[in-house]
Motif scaffolding. Structure first.
Motif, PDB file in Angstrom:
ATOM      1  N   VAL A 170       0.850  -1.187   0.000  1.00 23.59           N
ATOM      2  CA  VAL A 170       0.000   0.000   0.000  1.00 23.59           C
ATOM      3  C   VAL A 170       0.885   1.236   0.000  1.00 23.59           C
ATOM      4  O   VAL A 170       1.833   1.339   0.786  1.00 23.59           O
ATOM      5  N   LEU A 171       0.577   2.159  -0.905  1.00 25.31           N
ATOM      6  CA  LEU A 171       1.178   3.488  -0.894  1.00 25.31           C
ATOM      7  C   LEU A 171       0.108   4.447  -0.399  1.00 25.31           C
ATOM      8  O   LEU A 171      -0.880   4.708  -1.099  1.00 25.31           O
ATOM      9  N   ASP A 172       0.287   4.974   0.807  1.00 16.63           N
ATOM     10  CA  ASP A 172      -0.706   5.860   1.409  1.00 16.63           C
ATOM     11  C   ASP A 172      -0.235   7.303   1.248  1.00 16.63           C
ATOM     12  O   ASP A 172       0.650   7.759   1.967  1.00 16.63           O
ATOM     13  N   PHE A 173      -0.845   8.024   0.291  1.00 13.51           N
ATOM     14  CA  PHE A 173      -0.481   9.413   0.044  1.00 13.51           C
ATOM     15  C   PHE A 173      -1.360  10.380   0.833  1.00 13.51           C
ATOM     16  O   PHE A 173      -1.313  11.582   0.599  1.00 13.51           O
ATOM     17  N   ALA A 222      -6.398  -3.796   4.335  1.00 14.76           N
ATOM     18  CA  ALA A 222      -6.258  -4.351   2.983  1.00 14.76           C
ATOM     19  C   ALA A 222      -4.985  -5.155   2.789  1.00 14.76           C
ATOM     20  O   ALA A 222      -4.905  -5.970   1.861  1.00 14.76           O
ATOM     21  N   LEU A 223      -3.961  -4.964   3.638  1.00 13.40           N
ATOM     22  CA  LEU A 223      -2.664  -5.618   3.440  1.00 13.40           C
ATOM     23  C   LEU A 223      -2.709  -7.112   3.755  1.00 13.40           C
ATOM     24  O   LEU A 223      -3.359  -7.542   4.705  1.00 13.40           O
ATOM     25  N   GLU A 239       3.854  -4.678   2.464  1.00 12.33           N
ATOM     26  CA  GLU A 239       4.633  -3.441   2.605  1.00 12.33           C
ATOM     27  C   GLU A 239       3.674  -2.259   2.688  1.00 12.33           C
ATOM     28  O   GLU A 239       2.766  -2.118   1.863  1.00 12.33           O
ATOM     29  N   LEU A 240       3.888  -1.387   3.676  1.00 18.17           N
ATOM     30  CA  LEU A 240       3.115  -0.167   3.807  1.00 18.17           C
ATOM     31  C   LEU A 240       4.061   1.025   3.805  1.00 18.17           C
ATOM     32  O   LEU A 240       4.934   1.139   4.668  1.00 18.17           O
ATOM     33  N   ALA A 241       3.901   1.902   2.806  1.00 13.22           N
ATOM     34  CA  ALA A 241       4.683   3.136   2.734  1.00 13.22           C
ATOM     35  C   ALA A 241       3.744   4.294   3.029  1.00 13.22           C
ATOM     36  O   ALA A 241       2.789   4.543   2.282  1.00 13.22           O
ATOM     37  N   VAL A 242       3.988   5.001   4.128  1.00 14.17           N
ATOM     38  CA  VAL A 242       3.168   6.138   4.530  1.00 14.17           C
ATOM     39  C   VAL A 242       3.848   7.406   4.029  1.00 14.17           C
ATOM     40  O   VAL A 242       4.882   7.820   4.555  1.00 14.17           O
ATOM     41  N   GLY A 296       4.277  -9.769   9.973  1.00 14.22           N
ATOM     42  CA  GLY A 296       5.337  -9.606   8.991  1.00 14.22           C
ATOM     43  C   GLY A 296       5.278  -8.330   8.190  1.00 14.22           C
ATOM     44  O   GLY A 296       6.115  -8.116   7.294  1.00 14.22           O
ATOM     45  N   VAL A 297       4.334  -7.433   8.494  1.00 19.88           N
ATOM     46  CA  VAL A 297       4.217  -6.203   7.706  1.00 19.88           C
ATOM     47  C   VAL A 297       5.444  -5.325   7.928  1.00 19.88           C
ATOM     48  O   VAL A 297       6.009  -5.278   9.023  1.00 19.88           O
ATOM     49  N   ARG A 298       5.860  -4.656   6.869  1.00 17.10           N
ATOM     50  CA  ARG A 298       6.988  -3.725   6.942  1.00 17.10           C
ATOM     51  C   ARG A 298       6.466  -2.320   6.639  1.00 17.10           C
ATOM     52  O   ARG A 298       5.780  -2.113   5.627  1.00 17.10           O
ATOM     53  N   ILE A 299       6.795  -1.374   7.517  1.00 18.06           N
ATOM     54  CA  ILE A 299       6.298  -0.003   7.395  1.00 18.06           C
ATOM     55  C   ILE A 299       7.469   0.924   7.116  1.00 18.06           C
ATOM     56  O   ILE A 299       8.520   0.848   7.775  1.00 18.06           O
ATOM     57  N   SER A 300       7.304   1.804   6.140  1.00 15.44           N
ATOM     58  CA  SER A 300       8.337   2.795   5.840  1.00 15.44           C
ATOM     59  C   SER A 300       7.717   4.187   5.785  1.00 15.44           C
ATOM     60  O   SER A 300       6.519   4.350   5.542  1.00 15.44           O
TER      61      SER A 300
END
Length: 367
Positions: free
Chosen positions: A264-267, A280-281, A286-289, A308-312
């Motif tokens: 997910v790319l959260d803009f 939704a993941l 991968e979640l990029a905020v 196991g989610v990775r947040i950036s």
């Protein structure tokens, strides 16, 4: 306007409106380069700066706004290197110390000495505490901060230096979870089966959709609260679009084969967008905020996040990445949706952005 003067849109005091005024035209010294500005983007980050409380940001006023800049090299300082006079360039916006290992690798967005620069309140980027590009001319500290754009129109090149670069950097961070596509565009069926949700199809999100299509074969799922934004996502190549509703997370999971999206790319970065992203993941996603909407995530084990989610938290991008996104634009696979205003109409353009009336990216051009 006299020869030694120029127009500039200035932040004069915290909480005040932008002021179009006349200031001295700078003269490049040492390694500096003077750019004749041909286009300057207007960004929601400019609104954050304009609305900031005194002391909230490590900048001194006054300074000229504008961190998305493209133009032509007008004059070189005696020690300047890089593009020659007359060459058209985009300005790499995050200005670090230029000396640490991150800066040496072109990643001035993650300069190791950024905290030191903040402490002395000199500003850490073009238009962010240091004079920016909403002006007739811009003084750049070094030619290392300039990326040639060739024949790419400046109104396209300027937004790439932030909106395009930030979107590209965010996609780069999640790309290991997505299949590559050497053909320059994803297939309608999603290629290798991976999927990515883009939440918020505005100035950055519509470019992220195009970058995903150009560099991966993932299935791109777009989410927004506006029908017109979904129409823009469709025009940019999204495979699927949906309005944000209570069941949107389940809709996205079904679109991703019932297991959830790979990334997910959260803009937006609001409470509701982050809640949607987590819902939704898939596990190991991968979640990029990217957006700064004030939302929060609680991180704990065990907890509500998928295992196991990775947040950036990607910030801007690197200089080599700006070169790459410019190359994509010159090939015609990435195009910025723009609304152009004259520099003298900057206050009107900023008000229009604030009211949410813009489609894509707002750009100021000389008049």
């Amino acid at each position: 306007m006299s020869t030694g003067r120029m127009r500039a849109v200035r932040m004069t005091h915290w909480g005040g409106p932008p002021v179009l005024t006349e200031v001295a035209r700078p003269t490049p010294r040492a390694d500096e380069v003077l750019i004749r500005v041909e286009a300057a983007g207007v960004c929601r980050s400019d609104l954050h700066v304009l609305d900031a409380r005194p002391g909230a940001l490590p900048y001194r006023t006054p300074f000229t706004l504008g961190h998305e800049v493209a133009g032509r090299v007008a004059e070189l300082g005696p020690g300047a290197t890089g593009p020659a006079v007359g060459e058209r360039v985009a300005v790499y916006g995050p200005w670090g110390c230029g000396l640490c290992s991150r800066c040496a690798a072109g990643a001035e967005n993650y300069c190791d000495r950024r905290a030191d620069l903040d402490a002395v309140r000199t500003g850490t980027g073009v238009g962010l505490g240091r004079d920016g590009g909403m002006a007739d001319f811009l003084l750049v500290p070094s030619g290392r901060l300039l990326v040639p754009v060739g024949d790419l129109p400046s109104a396209q090149a300027a937004p790439l230096s932030d909106a395009g670069l930030t979107a590209y950097h965010a996609v780069s961070g999640i790309r290991p979870a997505l299949p590559l596509d050497g053909s320059g565009g994803g297939g309608g069926g999603g290629g290798g089966g991976a999927s990515v949700a883009v939440i918020g199809v505005g100035g950055l999100g519509h470019l992220a959709v195009q970058i995903l299509r150009a560099t991966t074969s993932a299935r791109v799922l777009a989410v927004d609260v506006r029908e017109e934004a979904l129409a823009l996502a469709d025009a940019c190549g999204a495979h699927f679009g949906t309005l944000l509703r209570p069941d949107t997370a389940e809709v996205l999971r079904r679109q991703a084969g019932g297991i959830g999206v790979d990334a997910v790319l959260d803009f937006v970065g609001s409470h509701s967008s982050l809640e949607l992203a987590v819902g939704a993941l898939r596990a190991g996603g991968e979640l990029a905020v990217v957006g700064s909407g004030g939302g929060e995530l609680t991180v704990r084990k065990p907890g509500g996040l998928p295992p196991g989610v990775r947040i950036s938290l990607p910030f801007w991008g690197t200089r080599p990445e700006l070169e790459e996104v410019v190359a994509l634009a010159r090939k015609g696979v990435v195009r910025v949706e723009t609304e152009e205003f004259a520099l003298s109409s900057a206050p009107e353009a900023i008000d229009r952005l604030r009211s949410g009336q813009t489609r894509g990216r707002t750009v100021l051009v000389p008049d």
